[in-house]
Scaffold this active site. Structure first.
Site, PDB file in Angstrom:
ATOM      1  N   CYS A   2      -2.785  -8.332  -6.451  1.00  0.00           N
ATOM      2  CA  CYS A   2      -1.373  -8.370  -6.887  1.00  0.00           C
ATOM      3  C   CYS A   2      -0.883  -9.597  -6.077  1.00  0.00           C
ATOM      4  O   CYS A   2      -0.626  -9.315  -4.795  1.00  0.00           O
ATOM      5  CB  CYS A   2      -0.633  -7.139  -6.549  1.00  0.00           C
ATOM      6  SG  CYS A   2       1.123  -7.193  -6.900  1.00  0.00           S
TER       7      CYS A   2
ATOM      8  N   CYS B 296       3.239  -8.662  -4.846  1.00  0.00           N
ATOM      9  CA  CYS B 296       3.362  -7.536  -3.801  1.00  0.00           C
ATOM     10  C   CYS B 296       2.301  -6.768  -3.588  1.00  0.00           C
ATOM     11  O   CYS B 296       1.295  -7.266  -2.965  1.00  0.00           O
ATOM     12  CB  CYS B 296       4.664  -6.632  -4.066  1.00  0.00           C
ATOM     13  SG  CYS B 296       4.412  -6.303  -6.241  1.00  0.00           S
ATOM     14  N   SER B 297       2.377  -5.506  -4.361  1.00  0.00           N
ATOM     15  CA  SER B 297       1.027  -4.732  -4.111  1.00  0.00           C
ATOM     16  C   SER B 297       0.812  -3.738  -5.242  1.00  0.00           C
ATOM     17  O   SER B 297       0.562  -2.494  -4.882  1.00  0.00           O
ATOM     18  CB  SER B 297       1.232  -4.095  -2.760  1.00  0.00           C
ATOM     19  OG  SER B 297       2.173  -3.172  -2.512  1.00  0.00           O
ATOM     20  N   CYS B 298       1.076  -4.107  -6.272  1.00  0.00           N
ATOM     21  CA  CYS B 298       1.094  -3.420  -7.445  1.00  0.00           C
ATOM     22  C   CYS B 298      -0.459  -2.898  -7.602  1.00  0.00           C
ATOM     23  O   CYS B 298      -1.596  -3.510  -7.590  1.00  0.00           O
ATOM     24  CB  CYS B 298       1.439  -4.072  -8.722  1.00  0.00           C
ATOM     25  SG  CYS B 298       3.099  -4.474  -8.808  1.00  0.00           S
TER      26      CYS B 298
END
Length: 205
Positions: A110, A113-115
């Site tokens: 991702c 961000c950190s999906c």
């Protein structure tokens, strides 16, 4: 200058710079104010680390290895298939499964961000959220794989998938050789979290 001041009592100056320490400091503050229950926090973490994932993802992969019809449905509409298994909820609203083959190895990142598919893989590891992983995976995926101890044949293409708030990806790793006839439960033990992100391979029996 308006922002050139030395207010050491400002809330931000009381938090350590390291992210883990900042989280701990915030948690401690919230507990002291009675806004959160530490036991509830521990229960949530345990749920996502040990019960929700990555065991759920391993179940999906092992079943796909053993059931061609299930695998076909999974690749066609993973969101419906995993929801039918009960693996749905926050951070797992729209899931796409991509299959590793002799020709293609898939990796998930991702970049913004950190999906991450929480219902299938649990809490994302720290390295998945790091700036280094997010930036390098797109530019030099083979170098990143090498950092994880994975070396692929030159003829095998590496394809990188960028998770977003709308779509989250799960890698269907290649089934290890010598696993014919193994039960679904036994196969689940061979599926690692990293193999479902694409930074690792399934274990050999």
């Amino acid at each position: 200058m308006p922002h050139d001041h030395h207010d050491h009592d400002h809330p931000h100056t009381l938090l350590p710079s390291d992210p883990a320490l900042r989280v701990k400091a915030l948690e401690t503050l919230l507990v002291r104010k009675g806004l959160i229950d530490p036991a509830a926090v521990d229960a949530i973490i345990d749920t996502y680390e040990n019960r929700i994932g990555p065991r759920n993802g391993a179940h999906v992969v092992a079943r796909a290895w053993n059931d061609p019809a299930f695998k076909a449905d999974l690749l066609a509409d993973a969101t419906k298939v995993v929801a039918d298994l009960g693996y749905y909820g926050r951070q797992g609203e729209h899931v796409v499964v991509v299959e590793n083959t002799d020709e293609v190895h898939n990796m998930v990142v991702c970049t913004l961000c950190s999906c991450y598919p929480w219902p299938l893989l649990g809490i994302p590891p720290g390295w998945y959220k790091s700036d280094a992983y997010r930036a390098r995976t797109v530019r030099e995926p083979r170098a990143v794989l090498a950092d994880f101890g994975v070396t692929l044949p030159e003829a095998q293409t590496v394809r990188v998938w960028d998770s977003t708030a709308e779509v989250r990806y799960l890698v269907l790793p290649q089934r290890p050789e010598g696993t014919e006839g193994m039960s679904e439960e036994a196969l689940m033990a061979l599926v690692t979290r990293d193999s479902m992100i694409g930074t690792g391979l399934a274990r050999t029996p």
